[in-house]
Design a protein around this motif. Structure first.
Motif, PDB file in Angstrom:
ATOM      1  N   PRO A 250      60.379 -17.130  30.571  1.00  0.00           N
ATOM      2  CA  PRO A 250      59.415 -18.536  30.474  1.00  0.00           C
ATOM      3  C   PRO A 250      59.726 -19.238  28.545  1.00  0.00           C
ATOM      4  O   PRO A 250      60.031 -18.167  27.415  1.00  0.00           O
ATOM      5  CB  PRO A 250      58.638 -17.905  30.692  1.00  0.00           C
ATOM      6  N   THR A 251      59.647 -20.535  29.148  1.00  0.00           N
ATOM      7  CA  THR A 251      60.366 -21.027  27.425  1.00  0.00           C
ATOM      8  C   THR A 251      59.023 -21.435  26.176  1.00  0.00           C
ATOM      9  O   THR A 251      57.732 -21.474  27.197  1.00  0.00           O
ATOM     10  CB  THR A 251      60.749 -22.565  27.400  1.00  0.00           C
TER      11      THR A 251
ATOM     12  N   LEU B 227      55.194 -21.254  28.409  1.00  0.00           N
ATOM     13  CA  LEU B 227      54.280 -20.063  27.436  1.00  0.00           C
ATOM     14  C   LEU B 227      52.758 -20.497  27.122  1.00  0.00           C
ATOM     15  O   LEU B 227      51.714 -20.403  27.452  1.00  0.00           O
ATOM     16  CB  LEU B 227      54.724 -19.495  26.172  1.00  0.00           C
ATOM     17  N   VAL B 228      52.901 -21.710  25.989  1.00  0.00           N
ATOM     18  CA  VAL B 228      51.823 -23.327  25.977  1.00  0.00           C
ATOM     19  C   VAL B 228      51.237 -23.070  26.806  1.00  0.00           C
ATOM     20  O   VAL B 228      49.341 -22.811  26.723  1.00  0.00           O
ATOM     21  CB  VAL B 228      52.105 -23.358  25.109  1.00  0.00           C
TER      22      VAL B 228
ATOM     23  N   ALA C  54      46.434 -21.416  22.167  1.00  0.00           N
ATOM     24  CA  ALA C  54      48.169 -20.170  22.954  1.00  0.00           C
ATOM     25  C   ALA C  54      48.937 -21.159  22.184  1.00  0.00           C
ATOM     26  O   ALA C  54      50.260 -19.963  22.065  1.00  0.00           O
ATOM     27  CB  ALA C  54      47.830 -22.382  23.454  1.00  0.00           C
ATOM     28  N   GLU C  55      48.891 -21.989  21.804  1.00  0.00           N
ATOM     29  CA  GLU C  55      50.406 -22.737  20.703  1.00  0.00           C
ATOM     30  C   GLU C  55      50.832 -20.769  19.634  1.00  0.00           C
ATOM     31  O   GLU C  55      52.064 -19.545  19.849  1.00  0.00           O
ATOM     32  CB  GLU C  55      50.616 -23.275  19.270  1.00  0.00           C
TER      33      GLU C  55
ATOM     34  N   VAL D 208      55.095  -9.536  31.401  1.00  0.00           N
ATOM     35  CA  VAL D 208      54.171  -8.411  32.287  1.00  0.00           C
ATOM     36  C   VAL D 208      52.594  -9.124  31.077  1.00  0.00           C
ATOM     37  O   VAL D 208      52.215  -8.268  31.313  1.00  0.00           O
ATOM     38  CB  VAL D 208      54.586  -7.250  31.324  1.00  0.00           C
ATOM     39  N   MET D 209      53.206  -8.919  29.863  1.00  0.00           N
ATOM     40  CA  MET D 209      52.728  -9.264  28.353  1.00  0.00           C
ATOM     41  C   MET D 209      51.522 -10.403  29.267  1.00  0.00           C
ATOM     42  O   MET D 209      50.499 -10.291  28.445  1.00  0.00           O
ATOM     43  CB  MET D 209      53.183  -9.478  26.859  1.00  0.00           C
ATOM     44  N   LEU D 210      52.535 -11.398  29.231  1.00  0.00           N
ATOM     45  CA  LEU D 210      52.203 -12.864  29.550  1.00  0.00           C
ATOM     46  C   LEU D 210      50.813 -12.205  30.986  1.00  0.00           C
ATOM     47  O   LEU D 210      49.906 -13.495  30.691  1.00  0.00           O
ATOM     48  CB  LEU D 210      52.910 -14.119  30.081  1.00  0.00           C
ATOM     49  N   GLU D 211      51.553 -11.612  31.791  1.00  0.00           N
ATOM     50  CA  GLU D 211      50.260 -11.523  32.972  1.00  0.00           C
ATOM     51  C   GLU D 211      48.926 -10.464  32.073  1.00  0.00           C
ATOM     52  O   GLU D 211      47.577 -10.929  32.780  1.00  0.00           O
ATOM     53  CB  GLU D 211      50.766 -10.525  33.459  1.00  0.00           C
TER      54      GLU D 211
END
Length: 262
Positions: free
Chosen positions: A8-9, A13-14, A25-26, A44-47
């Motif tokens: 993801p860019t 992500l934001v 978020a930023e 995984v971290m984002l999830e």
């Protein structure tokens, strides 16, 4: 041939973090990108983050008083507002202070304080085995971490010799725990949050013994809420200590300090 989705860019992500309710978020996107070793770990971290895990549990560390401390899953995350407690302690501590950090969690408070006091002696304790393991990593050779309830595991030789007693006790009233954000309510240990019916039960237990452990002129510092401050100060005073309250609008923090008369 198997195709892999591109990582993801930053803007993506934001967007994902903001949709999950992450206010900063930023900043979080930057931290996730810097912490992930590869796109798979980033995913995984984002999830985990969008599922509600505390950011510090996801990336494995928290910044506190300008230092970085490991934060293991299930361990209480040090809050920025608690930096007021450490600042106040630093203003009171002699160079060769004997410091005790009760309910130490990650060990961040005691270690942050003694990092500016190279001749200080640090003892920390927590009842949660996971917190003790985490604190031992953070404290390292800079002090000793004990497992047990409040003063119980500390060496008896410290009685009457403690210059600074940090007690970041749980102070959320029991009925209010369910009102906390899910990050805390679900992913941090209840023992680190629940302070009893009025939020001051654990503090009372600390106050009951503090005078026996403090050196003459030594101080106990506890964090509380603004609405609890008057009652907390009264309780500290009832334990034979001279109490005062310090507030910070910047950190939205309140600390009660009790000093043993000389």
């Amino acid at each position: 041939m198997q195709e892999f989705a591109p990582p993801p860019t930053f803007p993506a992500l934001v967007t994902t973090l903001r949709a999950a309710g992450c206010v900063f978020a930023e900043d979080e996107a930057e931290l996730l990108l810097s912490a992930a070793a590869d796109p798979a770990e980033l995913a995984v971290m984002l999830e985990r983050r969008t599922a509600g895990f505390p950011l510090e549990h996801v990336i494995g560390w928290a910044e506190f008083c300008g230092l970085r401390f490991a934060v293991d899953p299930g361990v209480f995350v040090p809050r920025r507002r608690t930096e007021l407690l450490v600042r106040q302690a630093a203003s009171l501590a002699p160079d060769r202070a004997v410091v005790v950090d009760l309910c130490c969690g990650t060990g961040a408070l005691g270690r942050a304080l003694t990092s500016s006091l190279p001749e200080a002696e640090l003892h920390a304790a927590d009842v949660d085995p996971a917190a003790v393991r985490c604190a031992r990593r953070n404290v390292g050779a800079g002090g000793t971490v004990y497992e047990g309830d409040l003063f119980a595991p500390l060496p008896r030789s410290l009685r009457g010799k403690v210059d600074v007693l940090l007690a970041n006790v749980p102070y959320v009233p029991t009925d209010d725990v369910e009102l906390l954000p899910a990050e805390a309510r679900v992913h941090e240990p209840r023992v680190a949050l629940d302070g009893g019916s009025d939020g001051l039960d654990v503090m009372r237990r600390v106050v009951a013994e503090a005078n026996d452990w403090l050196a003459p002129g030594g101080s106990m510092l506890v964090e509380t809420s603004e609405r609890q401050a008057a009652r907390a100060a009264e309780t500290v005073g009832s334990g034979g200590l001279v109490a005062r309250v310090v507030d910070s609008e910047e950190l939205y923090a309140t600390v009660v300090i009790g000093t043993r008369p000389r």
